[in-house]
Design a protein around this motif. Structure first.
Motif: not given
Length: 275
Positions: A151-157, A244-246, A266-275
């Protein structure tokens, strides 16, 4: 309700009432250097994602061992932590380095993240480092925390979970190698740590005795303990998906190649899932 009260009391005792004991570990030379390496790795991954600059939210920031190096590299950082002592130290260190306009720290329970950081959003990246925050509550609360990060992050965060305890490694260490006790030294502080992993719940209980080395003697400083749920990679990915993170990338370490090893954190990176 009893479980909730137990968890709240445990967190209060470990990170606030007895927080100085953990700080001896967190602020040791090797952990400060480790924090800098993690910060460089995070910066590298953000550069690869196109975030040469941006605003980072460090959840469970401690005394700023990752946030401050990120600020030194040009990022704007907001760090939150439940411990007033840790936050005071982090702000003082930022000021000493002339980074008070790049790194801001304040007390916040991660379960109230949305309210705490409302005036600072949106963030281009949210980071959880060294098994901070996630796992200390129940799975539903962890999912809500990750949802608030969304919620507090930008669209492509991006969401970065780094240096997190790996359930597969904990299980292997206890049931295959038979390791339930270890002795670690941080500067002149010796920590004797006993680990009890419960495979039925996925929780690990860690009891620590802290000593200060004085020549050939060990002076007892105190004991502390905490219990938290350790996630496997697939569990963590599923939990993030619900929020909501992919999944974007899994790494052995943040500066290394994109692959997974059960013998590493564990080291993992997620991006916001496309709506």
């Amino acid at each position: 309700m009893l479980l909730k009260n137990y968890v709240n009391e445990m967190i209060y005792r470990y990170f606030i009432e007895k927080g100085e004991l953990f700080r001896l570990v967190m602020d040791s030379k090797q952990m400060v250097l480790r924090g800098r390496r993690i910060a460089k790795g995070i910066a590298k991954q953000l550069y690869m994602l196109g975030f040469n600059k941006g605003k980072i939210l460090d959840v469970g920031c401690g005394t700023g061992r990752v946030s401050i190096p990120l600020a030194e590299m040009g990022f704007d950082v907001v760090g939150i932590d439940i411990s007033p002592t840790y936050i005071d130290i982090a702000n003082k260190r930022a000021k000493e380095k002339g980074l008070e306009n790049k790194a801001l720290f304040f007390v916040c329970d991660a379960r109230e993240m949305s309210k705490c950081v409302e005036s600072y959003r949106p963030f281009t990246s949210v980071i959880f480092v060294w098994s901070s925050v996630l796992g200390y509550y129940d799975e539903e609360t962890d999912m809500k925390i990750l949802s608030m990060a969304y919620e507090v992050s930008a669209d492509k965060a991006s969401l970065i979970i780094a240096d997190a305890v790996n359930k597969e490694y904990i299980s292997f260490s206890q049931y295959v190698l038979g390791f339930t006790k270890r002795v670690a030294e941080y500067d002149n502080v010796v920590v004797i740590e006993k680990t009890i992993y419960n495979p039925a719940t996925g929780n690990v209980l860690i009891k620590q005795d802290f000593y200060r080395r004085d020549k050939n003697n060990l002076l007892f400083l105190g004991e502390s303990h905490f219990e938290f749920h350790v996630y496997s990679l697939d569990e963590l990915v599923k939990l993030a998906n619900k929020a909501g993170w992919c999944l974007h990338k899994v790494l052995v370490d943040l500066s290394g190649e994109a692959r997974y090893s059960p013998m590493n954190s564990i080291n993992v990176i997620f991006s916001k899932c496309r709506q």
